[in-house]
Scaffold this active site. Structure first.
Site, short mmCIF file in Angstrom:
data_model
loop_
_atom_site.label_atom_id
_atom_site.label_comp_id
_atom_site.label_asym_id
_atom_site.label_seq_id
_atom_site.Cartn_x
_atom_site.Cartn_y
_atom_site.Cartn_z
N GLY A 13 -16.69 64.11 -38.21
CA GLY A 13 -16.22 65.21 -37.38
C GLY A 13 -17.08 66.44 -37.60
O GLY A 13 -18.28 66.43 -37.35
N SER A 39 -12.58 61.92 -42.09
CA SER A 39 -11.66 61.99 -43.21
C SER A 39 -11.52 63.42 -43.67
O SER A 39 -12.51 64.12 -43.89
CB SER A 39 -12.16 61.12 -44.37
OG SER A 39 -11.39 61.35 -45.53
N ILE A 42 -13.34 64.19 -46.94
CA ILE A 42 -14.78 64.40 -46.99
C ILE A 42 -15.07 65.77 -46.40
O ILE A 42 -14.84 66.02 -45.22
CB ILE A 42 -15.53 63.31 -46.20
CG1 ILE A 42 -15.24 61.93 -46.80
CG2 ILE A 42 -17.04 63.59 -46.20
CD1 ILE A 42 -15.85 60.79 -46.02
N VAL A 47 -21.47 75.82 -43.00
CA VAL A 47 -21.89 77.20 -43.23
C VAL A 47 -22.79 77.72 -42.10
O VAL A 47 -23.23 78.84 -42.14
CB VAL A 47 -22.62 77.35 -44.58
CG1 VAL A 47 -21.70 77.00 -45.72
CG2 VAL A 47 -23.87 76.48 -44.63
N ALA A 50 -24.40 81.16 -37.64
CA ALA A 50 -25.21 81.95 -36.73
C ALA A 50 -25.82 81.04 -35.69
O ALA A 50 -26.19 79.90 -35.98
CB ALA A 50 -26.31 82.69 -37.49
N LYS A 78 -24.59 88.48 -31.44
CA LYS A 78 -25.84 88.46 -32.21
C LYS A 78 -27.00 88.70 -31.26
O LYS A 78 -27.16 88.00 -30.27
CB LYS A 78 -26.00 87.11 -32.92
CG LYS A 78 -27.32 86.95 -33.66
CD LYS A 78 -27.47 85.57 -34.26
CE LYS A 78 -28.86 85.38 -34.84
NZ LYS A 78 -29.10 84.02 -35.35
N LEU A 327 -26.94 66.98 -39.01
CA LEU A 327 -27.63 66.77 -40.29
C LEU A 327 -27.99 65.31 -40.51
O LEU A 327 -28.89 65.01 -41.31
CB LEU A 327 -26.77 67.28 -41.44
CG LEU A 327 -26.43 68.78 -41.42
CD1 LEU A 327 -25.57 69.15 -42.61
CD2 LEU A 327 -27.69 69.62 -41.41
N THR A 338 -30.95 77.45 -36.12
CA THR A 338 -31.20 76.41 -35.13
C THR A 338 -30.31 75.17 -35.31
O THR A 338 -30.38 74.25 -34.48
CB THR A 338 -32.67 75.96 -35.18
OG1 THR A 338 -33.02 75.63 -36.55
CG2 THR A 338 -33.59 77.06 -34.68
N ILE A 340 -26.92 74.43 -35.11
CA ILE A 340 -25.97 74.13 -34.04
C ILE A 340 -26.70 73.88 -32.73
O ILE A 340 -26.33 73.00 -31.94
CB ILE A 340 -24.93 75.27 -33.91
CG1 ILE A 340 -24.01 75.28 -35.15
CG2 ILE A 340 -24.11 75.12 -32.63
CD1 ILE A 340 -23.01 76.41 -35.18
#
Length: 492
Positions: A13, A39, A42, A47, A50, A78, A327, A338, A340
């Site tokens: 998720g 889960s 997990i 973080v 931005a 921003k 990731l 960059t 997101i």
């Protein structure tokens, strides 16, 4: 129309999983059967608070109302990133989201500015950019006159929750639990199903790996391979925490370099996100934690969270019937916000190249070529900040200053330094203005300008520069203090 709904299984998720679920369900929900497994045990890194302006386009794609989104995620606006101590200790500049000056068909504004500076006619380069000046003055507004190019600071946990609610309302099924096993077809090696620790089996046609850096599907199962970039981006650790707000929110992210990396400050409506990025061979976890805590203004709300990472990318983003998003596909430190964005472009790319029935190599290869081109060019832009420095006060900065860099980046830097020329290739994220602002901010100053600007007399050049600055000032006069605008905008 397909004879039956294609079964999509999203593993994981967090921000990546729920962005994927929200986009697929909004655009293609009637064609797909979407299940997301995650889960609560997990944790997610969460973080990445931005963002950059293309997020607004993605939000329009999936029907998000901006004010509703900002209220749900405690977001602020921003206009760019303020870099401190990157060129030298004590120096600072803003990489803004705006266009500086006015371009011509032949050459860019910087060439008029360079000649104006040579003649003593030009102001600071940033004063010819509305977003730059607005960020400096901590002002903002959305109106018909001052059309600012902006992004957001947001609470990543709240954002995932907001997208989850939208996704489930559109029929996405969420399954709670850990993945115990991944089943593959014996002949093709394609993923057939996920077996949960409860014993439940979840079959699918297409699997989206949003399991973070561990890459449960793309790497642990399919053994896709990883290309590491630590020789260009030596930071491999981060520490994150949250603090209470002590001042009105500014409309920019702060990136403050230190002797072994940098730290961030991201102001939200209700708190400030803080973190410190560092290279572990030059700084210990304890030293980094102490440095971060010693630079906090407000009350610390969370325990420092240590994150270890390797910069680089999977050798394929799409392998067999598995697509890595977020990731799981690779990691670039959040210096230019960059993370997101690359989730959103991966999902948009999937929507554009969505397979009809059988997954064929042509569509997979195209997806991977586009993904590789995107991340390589973003990587080079991030490397630029480290390479183009005058700092030699620590082993870390001496390494960065002297390191070999990718050939295309070396060419870009040489072209700008010798001729004042920046460029943006098709599909590239960072625009000419971004390259120009960061090059100048990091101390890469062109040695020459385009000769065509000498056709303009000194009086004409002065009038041109003055008219650009006057346009910026007129638009500045329509802006409110950033915090005042947020209070008004988010209460509607």
């Amino acid at each position: 129309m397909l004879n039956k709904k294609m079964k999509i299984v999203i593993a994981g998720g967090g921000t990546a999983g729920w962005i994927t679920a929200a986009a697929l369900s909004h655009q293609m929900g009637e064609l797909l059967d979407i299940t997301l497994v995650e889960s609560q045990e997990i944790g997610t890194i969460g973080v990445g608070e931005a963002t950059i302006p293309p997020m607004r386009t993605f939000h329009r794609l999936i029907g998000i109302n901006e004010q509703e989104f900002m209220r749900a995620t405690n977001a602020t606006f921003k206009l760019g990133i303020q870099f401190e101590n990157w060129k030298n200790i004590g120096d600072k500049y803003i990489h803004s989201f705006g266009v500086t000056g006015k371009q011509t068909l032949i050459t860019d504004f910087i060439h008029f500015w360079l000649r104006g500076r040579e003649l003593g006619l030009a102001d600071e380069f940033g004063n010819y950019c509305l977003e730059y000046k607005a960020a400096q003055a901590e002002r903002f507004a959305i109106n018909d006159q001052a059309k600012l190019n902006y992004a957001f600071h947001l609470d990543a946990g709240r954002y995932a929750g907001y997208l989850r609610a939208r996704s489930e309302a559109r029929g996405v099924t969420r399954v709670e639990g850990k993945i115990a096993n991944v089943q593959q077809h014996p002949d093709s090696g394609f993923i057939a199903s996920l077996t949960m620790d409860s014993g439940q089996e979840i079959a699918g046609d297409l699997f989206i790996d949003c399991t973070g850096m561990r890459g449960l599907l793309i790497e642990q199962t399919l053994q896709t391979g990883f290309e590491e970039w630590s020789h260009w981006l030596p930071c491999d650790s981060a520490i994150a925490l949250q603090t209470e707000s002590t001042a009105p929110a500014v409309p920019y992210t702060k990136s403050i370099a230190h002797h072994a990396g940098w730290r961030w400050q991201i102001p939200l409506q209700h708190r400030v996100g803080n973190g410190l990025v560092f290279a572990s061979r030059y700084m210990s976890d304890d030293e980094a934690t102490n440095m971060l805590l010693s630079n906090m203004d407000g009350k610390v709300l969370t325990e420092p969270k240590v994150i270890k990472f390797k910069t680089g990318k999977r050798k394929k983003s799409w392998n067999k019937n598995c697509i890595a998003v977020g990731l799981a596909s690779g990691f670039l430190e959040p210096l230019e916000s960059t993370s997101i964005h690359m989730i959103m472009t991966a999902v948009t790319r999937l929507l554009q190249l969505f397979p009809h029935g059988e997954i064929k190599s042509s569509i997979v290869d195209e997806f991977n070529m586009q993904a590789e081109s995107e991340i390589n060019r973003i990587r080079d832009f991030v490397i630029l900040h480290y390479k183009a420095t005058e700092r030699d006060d620590s082993p870390f900065w001496r390494y960065c200053k002297d390191m070999e860099i990718p050939l295309e980046l070396a060419h870009r830097m040489r072209l700008f330094k010798e001729h004042g020329k920046s460029f943006q290739v098709e599909g590239e994220l960072f625009r000419l203005d971004s390259w120009t602002q960061v090059m100048l901010g990091q101390g890469v100053v062109p040695a020459s300008y385009h000769p065509i600007v000498e056709l303009m007399s000194e009086r004409e050049l002065q009038n041109f520069l003055n008219s650009v600055a006057a346009d910026v000032d007129r638009n500045m006069a329509t802006l409110l203090k950033h915090q005042d605008f947020i209070n008004k905008y988010c209460s509607m």
